[in-house]
Design an enzyme around this catalytic site. Structure first.
Site, PDB file in Angstrom:
ATOM      1  N   GLY A  49      37.525  63.224  33.442  1.00 46.96           N
ATOM      2  CA  GLY A  49      38.546  64.117  33.979  1.00 46.96           C
ATOM      3  C   GLY A  49      39.660  64.361  32.978  1.00 46.96           C
TER       4      GLY A  49
ATOM      5  N   GLY B  22      34.410  51.477  40.975  1.00 52.32           N
ATOM      6  CA  GLY B  22      35.089  50.182  41.099  1.00 52.32           C
ATOM      7  C   GLY B  22      35.986  49.836  39.916  1.00 52.32           C
TER       8      GLY B  22
ATOM      9  N   GLY C 156      43.664  53.600  34.619  1.00 52.53           N
ATOM     10  CA  GLY C 156      43.650  52.182  34.282  1.00 52.53           C
ATOM     11  C   GLY C 156      43.983  51.868  32.838  1.00 52.53           C
TER      12      GLY C 156
ATOM     13  N   HIS D  72      45.293  44.036  42.711  1.00 52.26           N
ATOM     14  CA  HIS D  72      45.949  44.211  44.012  1.00 52.26           C
ATOM     15  C   HIS D  72      47.217  45.039  43.882  1.00 52.26           C
ATOM     16  CE1 HIS D  72      46.685  40.250  42.203  1.00 52.26           C
ATOM     17  NE2 HIS D  72      47.932  40.342  42.619  1.00 52.26           N
TER      18      HIS D  72
ATOM     19  N   GLY E 199      44.828  34.423  22.102  1.00 48.59           N
ATOM     20  CA  GLY E 199      45.652  34.752  23.263  1.00 48.59           C
ATOM     21  C   GLY E 199      45.439  33.765  24.401  1.00 48.59           C
TER      22      GLY E 199
ATOM     23  N   HIS F 225      45.986  19.516  59.734  1.00 48.12           N
ATOM     24  CA  HIS F 225      45.736  18.335  58.903  1.00 48.12           C
ATOM     25  C   HIS F 225      44.265  17.965  58.986  1.00 48.12           C
ATOM     26  CE1 HIS F 225      46.387  14.527  56.915  1.00 48.12           C
ATOM     27  NE2 HIS F 225      45.646  13.943  57.867  1.00 48.12           N
TER      28      HIS F 225
HETATM   29  P1  FAD Z   1      40.851  50.456  36.269  1.00 46.35           P
HETATM   30  O1  FAD Z   1      40.260  49.400  37.098  1.00 46.35           O
HETATM   31  O2  FAD Z   1      40.866  50.277  34.790  1.00 46.35           O
HETATM   32  O3  FAD Z   1      40.079  51.797  36.654  1.00 46.35           O
HETATM   33  C1  FAD Z   1      40.260  52.989  35.975  1.00 46.35           C
HETATM   34  C2  FAD Z   1      39.017  53.825  36.139  1.00 46.35           C
HETATM   35  O4  FAD Z   1      39.255  55.104  35.570  1.00 46.35           O
HETATM   36  C3  FAD Z   1      37.799  53.274  35.404  1.00 46.35           C
HETATM   37  O5  FAD Z   1      36.705  53.227  36.278  1.00 46.35           O
HETATM   38  C4  FAD Z   1      37.562  54.261  34.263  1.00 46.35           C
HETATM   39  O6  FAD Z   1      36.185  54.409  33.950  1.00 46.35           O
HETATM   40  C5  FAD Z   1      38.110  55.537  34.873  1.00 46.35           C
HETATM   41  N1  FAD Z   1      38.567  56.517  33.899  1.00 46.35           N
HETATM   42  C6  FAD Z   1      39.413  56.339  32.863  1.00 46.35           C
HETATM   43  N2  FAD Z   1      39.658  57.503  32.233  1.00 46.35           N
HETATM   44  C7  FAD Z   1      38.933  58.441  32.889  1.00 46.35           C
HETATM   45  C8  FAD Z   1      38.776  59.834  32.745  1.00 46.35           C
HETATM   46  N3  FAD Z   1      39.436  60.516  31.790  1.00 46.35           N
HETATM   47  N4  FAD Z   1      37.953  60.479  33.593  1.00 46.35           N
HETATM   48  C9  FAD Z   1      37.279  59.815  34.573  1.00 46.35           C
HETATM   49  N5  FAD Z   1      37.408  58.501  34.769  1.00 46.35           N
HETATM   50  C10 FAD Z   1      38.228  57.824  33.950  1.00 46.35           C
HETATM   51  N6  FAD Z   1      43.189  41.642  38.104  1.00 46.35           N
HETATM   52  C11 FAD Z   1      43.353  40.888  39.207  1.00 46.35           C
HETATM   53  O7  FAD Z   1      44.196  41.231  40.050  1.00 46.35           O
HETATM   54  N7  FAD Z   1      42.612  39.768  39.429  1.00 46.35           N
HETATM   55  C12 FAD Z   1      41.695  39.339  38.547  1.00 46.35           C
HETATM   56  O8  FAD Z   1      41.031  38.322  38.772  1.00 46.35           O
HETATM   57  C13 FAD Z   1      41.493  40.095  37.367  1.00 46.35           C
HETATM   58  N8  FAD Z   1      40.585  39.707  36.460  1.00 46.35           N
HETATM   59  C14 FAD Z   1      40.387  40.471  35.345  1.00 46.35           C
HETATM   60  C15 FAD Z   1      39.461  40.035  34.414  1.00 46.35           C
HETATM   61  C16 FAD Z   1      39.235  40.775  33.268  1.00 46.35           C
HETATM   62  C17 FAD Z   1      38.211  40.298  32.271  1.00 46.35           C
HETATM   63  C18 FAD Z   1      39.947  41.996  33.072  1.00 46.35           C
HETATM   64  C19 FAD Z   1      39.692  42.830  31.847  1.00 46.35           C
HETATM   65  C20 FAD Z   1      40.886  42.424  33.979  1.00 46.35           C
HETATM   66  C21 FAD Z   1      41.127  41.650  35.129  1.00 46.35           C
HETATM   67  N9  FAD Z   1      42.081  42.038  36.075  1.00 46.35           N
HETATM   68  C22 FAD Z   1      42.267  41.268  37.179  1.00 46.35           C
HETATM   69  C23 FAD Z   1      42.897  43.247  35.912  1.00 46.35           C
HETATM   70  C24 FAD Z   1      42.325  44.387  36.767  1.00 46.35           C
HETATM   71  O9  FAD Z   1      40.979  44.613  36.394  1.00 46.35           O
HETATM   72  C25 FAD Z   1      43.137  45.647  36.581  1.00 46.35           C
HETATM   73  O10 FAD Z   1      44.499  45.384  36.813  1.00 46.35           O
HETATM   74  C26 FAD Z   1      42.693  46.734  37.556  1.00 46.35           C
HETATM   75  O11 FAD Z   1      41.325  47.026  37.361  1.00 46.35           O
HETATM   76  C27 FAD Z   1      43.526  48.005  37.387  1.00 46.35           C
HETATM   77  O12 FAD Z   1      43.076  48.961  38.287  1.00 46.35           O
HETATM   78  P2  FAD Z   1      43.223  50.527  37.987  1.00 46.35           P
HETATM   79  O13 FAD Z   1      42.586  51.216  39.140  1.00 46.35           O
HETATM   80  O14 FAD Z   1      44.610  50.853  37.622  1.00 46.35           O
HETATM   81  O15 FAD Z   1      42.362  50.775  36.657  1.00 46.35           O
HETATM   82  P1  NAD Z   2      47.959  38.641  28.640  1.00 50.01           P
HETATM   83  O1  NAD Z   2      49.092  39.545  28.427  1.00 50.01           O
HETATM   84  O2  NAD Z   2      47.826  37.886  29.908  1.00 50.01           O
HETATM   85  O3  NAD Z   2      47.916  37.546  27.459  1.00 50.01           O
HETATM   86  C1  NAD Z   2      47.868  37.890  26.108  1.00 50.01           C
HETATM   87  C2  NAD Z   2      48.278  36.681  25.294  1.00 50.01           C
HETATM   88  O4  NAD Z   2      48.035  36.950  23.931  1.00 50.01           O
HETATM   89  C3  NAD Z   2      49.761  36.349  25.425  1.00 50.01           C
HETATM   90  O5  NAD Z   2      49.897  34.981  25.701  1.00 50.01           O
HETATM   91  C4  NAD Z   2      50.313  36.721  24.068  1.00 50.01           C
HETATM   92  O6  NAD Z   2      51.434  35.953  23.691  1.00 50.01           O
HETATM   93  C5  NAD Z   2      49.120  36.441  23.177  1.00 50.01           C
HETATM   94  N1  NAD Z   2      49.155  37.102  21.860  1.00 50.01           N
HETATM   95  C6  NAD Z   2      49.592  38.358  21.588  1.00 50.01           C
HETATM   96  N2  NAD Z   2      49.484  38.583  20.272  1.00 50.01           N
HETATM   97  C7  NAD Z   2      48.964  37.469  19.703  1.00 50.01           C
HETATM   98  C8  NAD Z   2      48.620  37.091  18.362  1.00 50.01           C
HETATM   99  N3  NAD Z   2      48.809  37.912  17.336  1.00 50.01           N
HETATM  100  N4  NAD Z   2      48.088  35.875  18.137  1.00 50.01           N
HETATM  101  C9  NAD Z   2      47.907  35.015  19.170  1.00 50.01           C
HETATM  102  N5  NAD Z   2      48.231  35.324  20.458  1.00 50.01           N
HETATM  103  C10 NAD Z   2      48.739  36.533  20.720  1.00 50.01           C
HETATM  104  O7  NAD Z   2      46.668  39.545  28.375  1.00 50.01           O
HETATM  105  P2  NAD Z   2      45.126  39.290  28.671  1.00 50.01           P
HETATM  106  O8  NAD Z   2      44.848  37.860  28.903  1.00 50.01           O
HETATM  107  O9  NAD Z   2      44.411  40.023  27.591  1.00 50.01           O
HETATM  108  O10 NAD Z   2      44.920  40.054  30.030  1.00 50.01           O
HETATM  109  C11 NAD Z   2      45.160  41.464  30.131  1.00 50.01           C
HETATM  110  C12 NAD Z   2      45.592  41.849  31.515  1.00 50.01           C
HETATM  111  O11 NAD Z   2      44.546  41.659  32.434  1.00 50.01           O
HETATM  112  C13 NAD Z   2      46.774  41.026  31.972  1.00 50.01           C
HETATM  113  O12 NAD Z   2      47.818  41.912  32.296  1.00 50.01           O
HETATM  114  C14 NAD Z   2      46.320  40.315  33.190  1.00 50.01           C
HETATM  115  O13 NAD Z   2      47.253  40.387  34.225  1.00 50.01           O
HETATM  116  C15 NAD Z   2      45.035  41.030  33.595  1.00 50.01           C
HETATM  117  N6  NAD Z   2      44.105  39.994  34.052  1.00 50.01           N
HETATM  118  C16 NAD Z   2      44.387  39.357  35.231  1.00 50.01           C
HETATM  119  C17 NAD Z   2      43.577  38.351  35.662  1.00 50.01           C
HETATM  120  C18 NAD Z   2      43.911  37.651  36.940  1.00 50.01           C
HETATM  121  O14 NAD Z   2      44.697  38.174  37.708  1.00 50.01           O
HETATM  122  N7  NAD Z   2      43.327  36.493  37.224  1.00 50.01           N
HETATM  123  C19 NAD Z   2      42.485  37.930  34.913  1.00 50.01           C
HETATM  124  C20 NAD Z   2      42.257  38.560  33.711  1.00 50.01           C
HETATM  125  C21 NAD Z   2      43.075  39.606  33.292  1.00 50.01           C
END
Ligand code: FAD
Ligand code: NAD
Length: 479
Positions: A128, A52, A158, A335, A194, A458
């Site tokens: 991998g 996941g 990722g 997504h 941030g 509505h």
């Molecule tokens: P990942 O989900 O990072 O998956 C990569 C996978 O590859 C991992 O399971 C990792 O273990 C595996 N992997 C890496 N290197 C290797 C290797 N060499 N060999 C084998 N396996 C490996 N996005 C949203 O759209 N909505 C949200 O609400 C949202 N909330 C978030 C909240 C947080 C706290 C964080 C950190 C992120 C959030 N995101 C959200 C962002 C979202 O999680 C990522 O954009 C998404 O997971 C990216 O998918 P991916 O498949 O590219 O990579």
């Molecule tokens: P982000 O890019 O959304 O925000 C990082 C923030 O840190 C920015 O506002 C930036 O200006 C600030 N920043 C950078 N350097 C700084 C400094 N030196 N001092 C103070 N502020 C500083 O990154 P994030 O919140 O870490 O999230 C990472 C990724 O995960 C994002 O790309 C986001 O799309 C994804 N994510 C998505 C969701 C969602 O879709 N609901 C939820 C969580 C994370």
């Protein structure tokens, strides 16, 4: 065909596949399912025990579980009385809340494993590495190495947390989102570096549970990249909830002092007084997982930020090797990663598939939620596009009033000449669900006239979208 085919979802001993995917996040696991549906023999390499990826294990899903729980706690403490509900003795059992989060995550990771079995996808447990154009080696925790050969290799590894110079993550006092999801007690003082998506979502969780939260943001605004007026509205509402913000604050370092259990951090900010905190959450963005993947040795080109360079068909410069999701340029969203994965494997099957990156919705799951699709007002102005704007406040929406959630508004931007909808930006109740209608309308090239002519039930929050469309035409009914 792989020897291990039929073991779907269980560890396998190696072999040959049509498609081998490294990484089982929303990019990799969704690509695997779609590829299997299309008749490919698929192997997936994942180093974590649970499938996941970031999203399911330590991202989207656990953060939303805690956002929901903390929202209910805060409602029970201060909002229910307005409904005539007496809940005098509301307490917090953080252990139970965290257990629920773990259960929700497990339901989802188990769900992915079930889908792998259902689709006969072979899972390889280990790390991998690309060893050639169509070759992948898998190193298991035991050190055992398995070699795989595939017609198509998809890199879907990722991203991982980024930090700042002078700020070292120790996993205890100075933490990333992963540890901030797992705090065993509510920190008294939490400093968030941030004001992006993670900072606001997890800052909201701990603020609702009782922490004094200060968000430090380098820029003079929150949520960079989102529509400015919408972000300003969100800032106003978050401040009202008790989150403190210091904008234009450049963090230069964090120092940790004290002993086990009594540690504190001092956050240094350029030109301002340092701040003391019990925990510091560093949320300044994420970086692609492209190191240690054998990419340099194999000759795969990366950009200046370490992302794999791909063409419009997700192909790297190495034949038979593709990349998707957070590993490549574009919004780091679950997504988006999944859409990349589906489009790529459909192309490999000979279909004409692509992703419209202009229509990827973004949602921030604060309260109220912030959601957006298409172009911002700033982008339209910069591009010299003439547009009409319709806004509708939730304070004028009957359903929002009955929910007691009247903060925020819908803003719709339409091309002045063609009336085509160019962008929709919402701050308000359930904005994350409401935005789907705007995405669907824009996917089919709708005009504000189309949306205004659509019958909305509505009383629903979605009527605010129709009213914003009417507003862009100069004929809103309820304001
Ligand atoms: P990942 O989900 O990072 O998956 C990569 C996978 O590859 C991992 O399971 C990792 O273990 C595996 N992997 C890496 N290197 C290797 C290797 N060499 N060999 C084998 N396996 C490996 N996005 C949203 O759209 N909505 C949200 O609400 C949202 N909330 C978030 C909240 C947080 C706290 C964080 C950190 C992120 C959030 N995101 C959200 C962002 C979202 O999680 C990522 O954009 C998404 O997971 C990216 O998918 P991916 O498949 O590219 O990579
Ligand atoms: P982000 O890019 O959304 O925000 C990082 C923030 O840190 C920015 O506002 C930036 O200006 C600030 N920043 C950078 N350097 C700084 C400094 N030196 N001092 C103070 N502020 C500083 O990154 P994030 O919140 O870490 O999230 C990472 C990724 O995960 C994002 O790309 C986001 O799309 C994804 N994510 C998505 C969701 C969602 O879709 N609901 C939820 C969580 C994370």
């Amino acid at each position: 065909m792989s020897d291990a085919r039929g073991n779907g979802g269980s560890d396998a001993t190696g072999g040959q596949h049509d498609v081998v995917i490294i990484g089982a996040g929303p990019g990799g696991y969704v690509a695997a399912i779609r590829a299997a549906q299309l008749g490919f023999d698929v192997g997936v390499v994942e180093r974590e025990e649970a499938l996941g990826g970031t999203c399911v294990r330590v991202g989207c899903i656990p953060s939303k579980a805690l956002l929901e729980s903390s929202f209910l706690y805060q409602q029970a403490r201060s909002e229910l009385s307005a409904h005539g509900i007496v809940a005098d003795d509301v307490g917090l059992d953080l252990g139970a809340m965290q257990e629920r989060r773990r259960t929700v995550v497990k339901q989802n990771t188990d769900g992915v494993a079930y889908l792998f079995r259902k689709h006969g996808i072979t899972r390889y447990a280990g790390t991998g590495k690309l060893t050639g154009a169509r070759q992948v080696s898998v190193t298991a925790a035991s050190g055992e190495v398995t070699e795989l050969v595939a017609e198509h290799v998809i890199l879907a590894t990722g991203s991982t947390v980024a930090t700042l110079p002078g700020v070292e993550l120790d996993g205890e006092t100075v933490v990333s989102s992963t540890e901030a999801l797992e705090f065993g007690e509510v920190p008294q003082r939490l400093v968030v570096i941030g004001a992006g998506v993670i900072g606001l979502e997890l800052g909201s969780v701990w603020s609702r549970l009782g922490a004094k939260v200060t968000v430090l943001e380098y820029l003079d605004r929150i949520l960079p990249g989102m529509d400015l007026e919408t972000a300003r509205e969100a800032l106003k509402l978050l401040k009202r909830q008790g989150l403190e913000f210091q904008l234009g604050a450049r963090v230069t370092g964090v120092k940790v002092s004290g002993k086990d259990g009594r540690r504190k951090a001092t956050v240094e900010v350029e030109g301002a007084e340092p701040l003391e905190a019990d925990k510091v959450l560093v949320a300044v963005g994420r970086k692609p997982n492209s190191v240690g993947l054998g990419l340099e040795e194999a000759g795969v080109s990366l950009d200046e930020r370490g992302r794999v360079i791909v063409d419009a068909g997700f192909a790297t410069n190495l034949p038979g090797v593709y990349a998707i999701g957070d590993l490549v340029a574009g919004p780091m969203l679950a997504h988006k990663a999944s859409e990349d994965g589906v489009a790529l494997v459909e192309r490999l099957a000979g279909h004409a598939a692509s992703v419209d990156y202009g229509l990827v919705p973004a949602v921030v799951y604060t309260e109220p939620e912030v959601a957006s699709v298409g172009r911002t007002e700033e982008e339209l102005k910069e591009a010299g596009v003439r547009y009409r704007k319709g806004s509708f406040p939730f304070s004028a929406n009957g359903r929002a009033r009955s929910l007691g959630m009247t903060d925020g508004k819908v803003k719709l931007l339409a091309d002045e000449a063609t009336d085509r909808i160019l962008g929709v930006h919402i701050v308000g109740p359930r904005a994350g669900d409401l935005i789907a209608e705007a995405v669907a309308a824009m996917t089919f090239g709708a005009s504000s006239e189309d949306l205004a002519a659509t019958i909305h039930a509505h009383p629903t929050l979605s009527e605010a979208l129709k009213e914003a469309a009417l507003g862009a035409l100069g004929r809103a009914l309820h304001v």
